[in-house]
Design a protein around this motif. Structure first.
Motif, PDB file in Angstrom:
ATOM      1  N   LEU A 165       2.275 -14.645  43.873  1.00 57.59           N
ATOM      2  CA  LEU A 165       1.443 -13.541  44.351  1.00 57.59           C
ATOM      3  C   LEU A 165       1.527 -12.435  43.309  1.00 57.59           C
ATOM      4  CD1 LEU A 165       2.456 -13.487  48.103  1.00 57.59           C
ATOM      5  CD2 LEU A 165       0.561 -14.657  46.991  1.00 57.59           C
ATOM      6  N   PHE A 166       0.565 -12.394  42.436  1.00 55.41           N
ATOM      7  CA  PHE A 166       0.661 -11.527  41.274  1.00 55.41           C
ATOM      8  C   PHE A 166       0.659 -10.051  41.654  1.00 55.41           C
ATOM      9  CE2 PHE A 166       0.763 -14.670  38.201  1.00 55.41           C
ATOM     10  CZ  PHE A 166      -0.111 -15.690  38.567  1.00 55.41           C
ATOM     11  N   SER A 167       1.658  -9.345  41.134  1.00 56.58           N
ATOM     12  CA  SER A 167       1.785  -7.927  41.449  1.00 56.58           C
ATOM     13  C   SER A 167       0.686  -7.107  40.812  1.00 56.58           C
ATOM     14  CB  SER A 167       3.147  -7.404  41.002  1.00 56.58           C
ATOM     15  OG  SER A 167       3.328  -7.589  39.609  1.00 56.58           O
ATOM     16  N   ASN A 168      -0.030  -7.665  39.822  1.00 55.10           N
ATOM     17  CA  ASN A 168      -1.118  -6.884  39.234  1.00 55.10           C
ATOM     18  C   ASN A 168      -2.294  -6.748  40.190  1.00 55.10           C
ATOM     19  OD1 ASN A 168      -1.484  -9.659  38.890  1.00 55.10           O
ATOM     20  ND2 ASN A 168      -2.810  -9.427  37.121  1.00 55.10           N
ATOM     21  N   PHE A 169      -2.340  -7.529  41.265  1.00 53.93           N
ATOM     22  CA  PHE A 169      -3.366  -7.362  42.302  1.00 53.93           C
ATOM     23  C   PHE A 169      -2.882  -6.445  43.420  1.00 53.93           C
ATOM     24  CE2 PHE A 169      -5.231 -11.896  41.527  1.00 53.93           C
ATOM     25  CZ  PHE A 169      -5.747 -11.464  40.312  1.00 53.93           C
ATOM     26  N   GLY A 170      -1.583  -6.330  43.609  1.00 52.23           N
ATOM     27  CA  GLY A 170      -1.066  -5.578  44.745  1.00 52.23           C
ATOM     28  C   GLY A 170      -1.198  -6.335  46.050  1.00 52.23           C
ATOM     29  N   VAL A 171      -1.376  -7.651  45.987  1.00 54.42           N
ATOM     30  CA  VAL A 171      -1.660  -8.434  47.188  1.00 54.42           C
ATOM     31  C   VAL A 171      -0.502  -8.454  48.170  1.00 54.42           C
ATOM     32  CG1 VAL A 171      -0.915 -10.610  46.158  1.00 54.42           C
ATOM     33  CG2 VAL A 171      -2.577 -10.649  48.005  1.00 54.42           C
ATOM     34  N   GLU A 172       0.718  -8.260  47.691  1.00 51.36           N
ATOM     35  CA  GLU A 172       1.867  -8.353  48.581  1.00 51.36           C
ATOM     36  C   GLU A 172       1.851  -7.287  49.672  1.00 51.36           C
ATOM     37  OE1 GLU A 172       3.151  -6.090  44.857  1.00 51.36           O
ATOM     38  OE2 GLU A 172       1.864  -7.772  45.403  1.00 51.36           O
TER      39      GLU A 172
END
Length: 402
Positions: free
Chosen positions: A270-277
């Protein structure tokens, strides 16, 4: 002419979670109604790309973003729109990847039935794939092109003059996509590629939330709700579904993902560059695992909403010769066929969610719900358009496979 993005890339599993396409077509087929976007090159991990982080590496906790809940009272109201298609530029926090204007489209009819369609359009994941000119995802919206403008579409579920179209009298919300994040973003990310630093507005989640804010205000309680996600829109529709279903409690609802079934069920970063978390529905405990360890089994994107809302019908539609998904799959798993991957994933999902349905057949179709073949396609003598019509009517359908 603006470059187009008709092929693939995706969120990575250990390998990859999704393939995305903007046009719904059989190979070589385009709508004559308007120009289509030129194909982009498919990619795996391009030369110079940032190394893919371990699927077991937890992501750092990010501040909870402010979701797009701006006052939509300044936007045109449904009551003031003419019948047919209208384009709305919501402004506020909505944006495309490079800062371009975001817009969505609304089709108004005399009915109280609602179709929400999530567009596809490519996904990037690092400095190389997200760079301008990388040819991986569509980073803007251009209404001159049939891909972005549903008023120019005349095939599949958009063939409103076709008497066989189960959605011919539906109001339609067409959610445009231009952020490279499979609707999983609410964050501006900075990347450095070849010595050049640039920003990408990964705001797909925010954009979709804004569209839905307008939808909630203007369709207070539809008679029925049908949602379709095309490719990257499969992820987007399932990610947004808990929010939408909470708002429209009690409304008969169906969600079908079109061209998104061959996910290899392995850990996905879950890539942190999307902020999806920070964007998963907080009231669903099953999402806690995704946030706590920074990984997810791809089928959980499908099963968690289905398990949480057992009265809703969820499903996937795929063709086993889909060249877009086949190419992506072969990049990472050359020994795994698309058909085998779809079968394995569906077996897993159905075991966890009895209300999950599927229609799988032969042929090279990506996003067949926007293809004229939608009306001639059949598997085991079960027509695809009739399968959709029965679902829309609240009737029972069977799982279909070759």
């Amino acid at each position: 002419m603006k470059r187009g993005f008709n092929t693939i890339t995706g969120l990575l599993l250990m390998l990859v979670i999704s393939a995305c396409s903007l046009t719904a077509q059989q190979t070589g087929s385009t709508s004559p109604a308007a120009p289509t976007k030129a194909p982009a090159a498919s990619i795996g991990q391009p030369a110079g790309a940032t190394a893919i982080p371990s699927a077991k590496t937890p992501l750092p906790t990010q501040p909870v973003p402010t979701l797009a809940v701006q006052d939509v009272s300044s936007l045109p109201r449904l009551a003031d729109l003419p019948e047919g298609w209208s384009k709305i530029d919501p402004g506020g926090k909505t944006t495309c990847a490079r800062g371009g204007t975001y817009s969505f489209s609304v089709r108004k009819t005399n009915s109280n039935k609602l179709l929400i369609y999530f567009e596809g359009g490519g996904t990037c994941y690092d400095a190389a794939s997200c760079r301008q000119g990388g040819g991986v995802f569509d980073d803007s919206i251009d209404y001159e092109f049939v891909a972005d403008n549903p008023a120019l579409k005349s095939d599949g579920v958009f063939a409103f003059s076709n008497p066989l179209n189960p959605f011919k009298d539906y109001n339609v919300i067409f959610i445009n996509y231009c952020t490279g994040d499979a609707y999983l973003g609410a964050k501006t990310a900075e990347y450095t590629y070849d010595g050049y630093t640039y920003s990408v507005q990964h705001m797909g989640f925010e954009n979709a939330r804004m569209v839905m804010e307008w939808t909630y205000k203007n369709f207070e309680k539809p008679e029925s709700l049908f949602m379709i996600g095309c490719s990257a829109g499969v992820i987007g529709s399932y990610m947004q579904s808990p929010y939408i279903l909470e708002h429209y409690k009690g409304v008969p609802t169906v969600l079908i993902g079109d061209s998104g079934g061959p996910y290899i069920d392995g850990p996905a970063v879950l890539f942190s560059n999307f902020g999806v978390e920070n964007l998963f529905a907080s009231w669903i405990p099953s999402y806690d695992q995704l946030i706590s360890d920074g990984s997810v089994h791809s089928s959980m994107f499908l099963t968690i909403p289905a398990q949480t809302y057992p009265a809703v019908k969820f499903g996937l539609l795929d063709t086993t010769g889909d060249a877009v998904q086949t190419k992506l799959l072969s990049t990472f798993q050359p020994n795994l066929s698309l058909s085998a991957s779809i079968d394995a994933n569906l077996k897993k999902v159905r075991a966890d969610a009895p209300n999950f349905l599927s229609y799988t057949g032969p042929g090279d179709y990506h996003c067949i719900t926007m293809n004229p073949a939608f009306y001639g396609y059949r598997v085991n003598n079960i027509r695809l358009d009739d399968w959709f019509a029965r679902l829309a009517a609240g009737q029972t359908v069977e799982n279909v496979s070759p």
